[in-house]
Design an enzyme around this catalytic site. Structure first.
Site, PDB file in Angstrom:
ATOM      1  CG  HIS A   1      39.281  43.430  53.509  1.00 40.30           C
ATOM      2  ND1 HIS A   1      39.978  44.033  52.563  1.00 40.30           N
ATOM      3  CD2 HIS A   1      40.319  42.790  54.338  1.00 40.30           C
ATOM      4  CE1 HIS A   1      41.252  43.360  52.528  1.00 40.30           C
ATOM      5  NE2 HIS A   1      41.378  42.666  53.559  1.00 40.30           N
TER       6      HIS A   1
ATOM      7  CD  GLU B   1      41.754  46.792  54.791  1.00 39.90           C
ATOM      8  OE1 GLU B   1      42.533  46.019  55.556  1.00 39.90           O
ATOM      9  OE2 GLU B   1      40.523  47.006  55.069  1.00 39.90           O
TER      10      GLU B   1
ATOM     11  CG  ASP C   1      39.929  40.883  50.402  1.00 37.54           C
ATOM     12  OD1 ASP C   1      39.412  41.274  49.171  1.00 37.54           O
ATOM     13  OD2 ASP C   1      41.074  40.831  51.083  1.00 37.54           O
TER      14      ASP C   1
ATOM     15  NE  ARG D   1      46.036  35.083  57.504  1.00 38.44           N
ATOM     16  CZ  ARG D   1      45.367  35.749  56.526  1.00 38.44           C
ATOM     17  NH1 ARG D   1      46.024  36.536  56.086  1.00 38.44           N
ATOM     18  NH2 ARG D   1      44.042  35.816  56.564  1.00 38.44           N
TER      19      ARG D   1
ATOM     20  CE  LYS E   1      40.149  38.090  56.837  1.00 34.00           C
ATOM     21  NZ  LYS E   1      40.472  38.610  55.575  1.00 34.00           N
TER      22      LYS E   1
ATOM     23  CE1 TYR F   1      45.776  43.040  55.141  1.00 29.85           C
ATOM     24  CE2 TYR F   1      46.073  41.232  56.428  1.00 29.85           C
ATOM     25  CZ  TYR F   1      46.508  42.145  55.502  1.00 29.85           C
ATOM     26  OH  TYR F   1      47.709  41.650  54.775  1.00 29.85           O
TER      27      TYR F   1
HETATM   28  N1  LIG Z   1      40.563  36.483  49.293  1.00 29.48           N
HETATM   29  C1  LIG Z   1      41.891  36.868  49.926  1.00 29.48           C
HETATM   30  O1  LIG Z   1      42.229  35.877  50.865  1.00 29.48           O
HETATM   31  C2  LIG Z   1      42.835  37.883  49.771  1.00 29.48           C
HETATM   32  C3  LIG Z   1      43.963  37.976  49.977  1.00 29.48           C
HETATM   33  C4  LIG Z   1      44.925  39.195  49.758  1.00 29.48           C
HETATM   34  C5  LIG Z   1      44.465  40.080  48.897  1.00 29.48           C
HETATM   35  N2  LIG Z   1      43.027  39.977  48.458  1.00 29.48           N
HETATM   36  C6  LIG Z   1      42.447  40.964  47.592  1.00 29.48           C
HETATM   37  O2  LIG Z   1      42.918  41.065  46.248  1.00 29.48           O
HETATM   38  C7  LIG Z   1      42.599  42.260  45.588  1.00 29.48           C
HETATM   39  C8  LIG Z   1      43.800  42.576  44.800  1.00 29.48           C
HETATM   40  O3  LIG Z   1      44.776  43.029  45.677  1.00 29.48           O
HETATM   41  P1  LIG Z   1      46.439  43.440  45.096  1.00 29.48           P
HETATM   42  O4  LIG Z   1      47.099  43.643  46.145  1.00 29.48           O
HETATM   43  O5  LIG Z   1      46.773  42.517  43.947  1.00 29.48           O
HETATM   44  O6  LIG Z   1      46.020  45.030  44.722  1.00 29.48           O
HETATM   45  P2  LIG Z   1      46.769  45.917  43.452  1.00 29.48           P
HETATM   46  O7  LIG Z   1      46.211  47.291  43.913  1.00 29.48           O
HETATM   47  O8  LIG Z   1      48.153  45.394  43.610  1.00 29.48           O
HETATM   48  O9  LIG Z   1      46.087  45.658  42.047  1.00 29.48           O
HETATM   49  C9  LIG Z   1      45.042  45.797  41.584  1.00 29.48           C
HETATM   50  C10 LIG Z   1      44.879  45.870  40.252  1.00 29.48           C
HETATM   51  O10 LIG Z   1      43.417  45.891  39.679  1.00 29.48           O
HETATM   52  C11 LIG Z   1      43.743  46.698  38.734  1.00 29.48           C
HETATM   53  N3  LIG Z   1      42.207  47.270  38.388  1.00 29.48           N
HETATM   54  C12 LIG Z   1      41.480  47.953  39.225  1.00 29.48           C
HETATM   55  N4  LIG Z   1      40.098  48.317  38.482  1.00 29.48           N
HETATM   56  C13 LIG Z   1      40.238  47.332  37.330  1.00 29.48           C
HETATM   57  C14 LIG Z   1      39.297  46.898  36.308  1.00 29.48           C
HETATM   58  N5  LIG Z   1      38.108  47.414  36.397  1.00 29.48           N
HETATM   59  N6  LIG Z   1      39.806  45.931  35.397  1.00 29.48           N
HETATM   60  C15 LIG Z   1      41.075  45.497  35.336  1.00 29.48           C
HETATM   61  N7  LIG Z   1      42.061  45.943  36.424  1.00 29.48           N
HETATM   62  C16 LIG Z   1      41.382  46.725  37.360  1.00 29.48           C
HETATM   63  C17 LIG Z   1      44.548  47.944  39.170  1.00 29.48           C
HETATM   64  O11 LIG Z   1      45.004  48.724  37.932  1.00 29.48           O
HETATM   65  C18 LIG Z   1      45.643  47.051  39.812  1.00 29.48           C
HETATM   66  O12 LIG Z   1      46.631  46.873  38.814  1.00 29.48           O
HETATM   67  C19 LIG Z   1      42.127  43.124  46.826  1.00 29.48           C
HETATM   68  O13 LIG Z   1      40.718  43.305  46.762  1.00 29.48           O
HETATM   69  C20 LIG Z   1      42.798  42.578  48.017  1.00 29.48           C
HETATM   70  O14 LIG Z   1      42.103  42.820  49.145  1.00 29.48           O
HETATM   71  C21 LIG Z   1      42.184  39.035  49.051  1.00 29.48           C
END
Ligand SMILES: NC(=O)c1ccc[n+]([C@@H]2O[C@H](COP(=O)([O-])OP(=O)(O)OC[C@H]3O[C@@H](n4cnc5c(N)ncnc54)[C@H](O)[C@@H]3O)[C@@H](O)[C@H]2O)c1
Length: 376
Positions: A96, A118, A270, A15, A75, A94
């Site tokens: 993290h 984020e 992340d 990206r 990143k 980002y």
């Molecule tokens: N690996 C990657 O490339 C990548 C890319 C984008 C986002 N992410 C990550 O994905 C994760 C989720 O992002 P998002 O935008 O969906 O966040 P979000 O805030 O929209 O959703 C997170 C959800 O998790 C729920 N939650 C929190 N604790 C919980 C638990 N103990 N049990 C069940 N549910 C619980 C919350 O209520 C919320 O609905 C983040 O860590 C984000 O950084 C990773």
């Protein structure tokens, strides 16, 4: 302001933080843009396209960091980039940091003002600069999980959607936010049997309406997860506690309750990972196995589809970049609670509480760190 765009150097990251449309907006507003040669190539954007909109192409990252006041990236900065940061820099990317204490200390030592995409948060608690990549990662999570379930890749050998007369696979999505919703929608579309877990009841209500009866919503207790785990083929972990280290929603012991060669996809990697056995992987080597369970833990999933991701990300970041360049960071921090929440490191201090907690350093509110007065 002079805005700099270096080429991303994290492994398998294609990206770029600014498109030619973004250059045009900045140049029209009277700013200068320097782009590292080849920065856009991974997203199919040629240097000439940036030049046509008024950017200057420079040969290397050292020139970008040397010339620019604001560095926009995708990143988190890698060690060679951290070494180029100075107190005069505004870094917008980002970060993290809850998953990387060393980087937190490195950024604090640099003296730069570091705003994390984020943790920029709107008045409703939503994360407008995380959401576009979460939409992408959620969709990839199901695609990747379906692929990893294939036998030659070490999976159980089950087709996500089944066929007439043969049952579909069972998919558990833990965390029903942006990632979880999009992962579940793709799984539903592929014909899987889907269970979406969250601990936020209003969110479960929204999901219930959105799924229209095509997936079950479940309150995420340890017992509820354990009771379903023995039937599950694919688990997608997508929990988030804003800015904090991810809680573990599946332990090593619980892997023993699962079918052999089931698949775990940890999108929350992340933020440190939401399965006890998770460790970050890359697109080149995306999986490993623990106790017979495949783990897919790629920390930059959207990096695999840069043509989609670069444009989705920059559509969201562009208005913030324009404001930061036009009004300056301090004015934006004073006037916008969204930007204020995004500041993780300022003047050598950690200004985001969950990050300070993980790093074991004092939390200093950004207005205090920068000596600003915030009225509301
Ligand atoms: N690996 C990657 O490339 C990548 C890319 C984008 C986002 N992410 C990550 O994905 C994760 C989720 O992002 P998002 O935008 O969906 O966040 P979000 O805030 O929209 O959703 C997170 C959800 O998790 C729920 N939650 C929190 N604790 C919980 C638990 N103990 N049990 C069940 N549910 C619980 C919350 O209520 C919320 O609905 C983040 O860590 C984000 O950084 C990773």
């Amino acid at each position: 302001m002079k805005v700099g765009v270096p080429t991303e150097i994290k492994v398998d990251e294609y990206r770029v933080a600014l498109t030619p449309a973004g250059v045009r907006e900045l140049v029209d507003a009277g700013h200068e843009v320097v782009v590292q040669q080849g920065a856009g190539l991974g997203s199919a954007i040629a240097d000439e396209e940036y030049e046509r909109q008024g950017a200057r192409i420079v040969p290397d990252a050292a020139t970008v960091f040397g010339e620019a006041e604001m560095i926009v990236k995708v990143k988190e900065p890698q060690p060679v980039e951290v070494a180029m940061l100075e107190p005069r820099h505004l870094l917008f990317t980002y970060l993290h940091l809850a998953a990387d204490i060393e980087l937190t200390h490195g950024l604090a030592k640099s003296g730069a003002l570091c705003i994390a995409y984020e943790t920029v948060e709107d008045e409703h608690g939503r994360l407008p600069l995380l959401a576009p990549m979460s939409e992408v990662a959620g969709k990839i999570a199901t695609q990747a999980g379906a692929f990893m379930l294939e036998k030659p890749l070490g999976g159980r050998g089950i087709l996500l959607g089944g066929v007439p007369g043969v049952a579909a696979a069972n998919v558990m999505v833990i965390g029903g936010g942006v990632v979880g919703y999009h992962a579940a929608q793709v799984a539903i579309g592929m014909g899987a049997t889907v269970y979406a877990y969250d601990r936020n009841i209003p969110r479960l209500r929204e999901l219930d309406v959105a799924f229209g009866g095509r997936a079950d919503t479940c309150f995420a207790t340890t017992l509820a997860i354990e009771e379903r785990l023995p039937d599950i083929d694919l688990v997608i972990g997508a929990v988030l506690v804003h800015g904090a280290k991810a809680p573990h929603v599946i332990t090593r012991e619980q892997l023993g309750m699962m079918k052999r060669h089931a698949v775990l996809v940890d999108v929350s990697i992340d933020q440190g990972g939401c399965f006890e056995t998770s460790r970050a992987t890359t697109h080149t080597n995306p999986t490993y196995e623990v106790d017979g369970i495949t783990h897919y833990c790629v920390a930059n999933m959207p990096g695999a589809v840069p043509i989609t991701s670069t444009f989705a990300l920059t559509n969201a970041t562009m208005p913030f970049i324009l404001d930061l360049a036009t009004f300056g960071a301090e004015k934006c921090i004073v006037n916008s609670s969204r930007v204020r929440k995004g500041v993780n490191v300022a003047a050598g201090q950690v200004t985001y509480e969950p990050v300070a907690d993980v790093a074991g350093v004092p939390y200093v509110p950004v207005e205090e760190a920068l000596g600003l007065t915030v009225v509301a």
